[in-house]
Design an enzyme around this catalytic site. Sequence first.
Site, PDB file in Angstrom:
ATOM      1  CB  SER A   1      -0.959  -0.045   1.197  1.00  9.39           C
ATOM      2  OG  SER A   1      -1.963   0.923   1.109  1.00  9.39           O
TER       3      SER A   1
ATOM      4  CG  ASP B   1      -4.519  -2.216   0.836  1.00  7.23           C
ATOM      5  OD1 ASP B   1      -3.690  -2.917   1.440  1.00  7.23           O
ATOM      6  OD2 ASP B   1      -4.571  -0.984   0.936  1.00  7.23           O
TER       7      ASP B   1
END
Length: 282
Positions: free
Chosen positions: A43, A162
Amino acid sequence: MERIGPNALVVEGGAMRGVFSCGILDHFLAADFSPFDSFWGVSAGASNLAAYLAKMPKRNLKIYLDYSLRAEFICPGQWFRGGDILNLDWMWNITLNELGIDKATLAADKRPFFLGVTHRDTGQAEYHTPSVELLAETMKASSALPILYRNGVTLNNACYVDGGVSDAIPVAEAIRRGAKKIMVLRSRPAQYRKSAPRLSPMLRALLHETPALIQPMLTRHERYNQAIDLIRHPPTGIEIIEICPPDSFKLKRLSRSPLPLQEAYQLGIHAGIEAIHRWTTP
């Protein structure tokens, strides 16, 4: 499975909290410190590592203090109209157009850079080492938080979200591939432990179109806390240096105030000094 050298750098995500590791990595650039054989980012941690490997100090600080605070990026009202709360498409387009990323410098560095992503249709963690041309889209995939960004990102005909959903701090994978001395840049204070989600029925409902993500999202705290336990109690022969923000660090995932972000970046600069000392001191 790609084997790696003994020295690894792992960078946790955490959205706006990633400004702390941004400061650390900018200090590493200033000190010409890069003794690592591989890099692992998830991320925001992946985006910070990309700027570090491209040797572009303060590139991502500009994102945290400017682009991330603009009304176009965080748009809660868009969700009710079928849009995204986090407008990653706008963010990636404008920052790549206006700030760029030094592809030549990235391509010249042959050390593997692993970006953690989660396969949307299996819920499993994957660790991609994309080409320079695919790096930006892979970074976006690693940051595509379910619910906040609805559709994920397609890479090579598969959809990803993610990386923090499945493996927020990929220390175990780095060890599995051969790392022996690992520095981990955290975005949470050392005493933090992730709690189980409080609204499980709502989470299930919001993820009904991506059922493979429901269980990983409900058990994310378990894997996160297991990673912390591994960092604190590594196997014999493995050394892990953990760099955390101080206990007073209260920055929110979607902080909208520039002053706390600037302060967190400065905390990262000072932590970078400590990190180099700990790595180089026997």
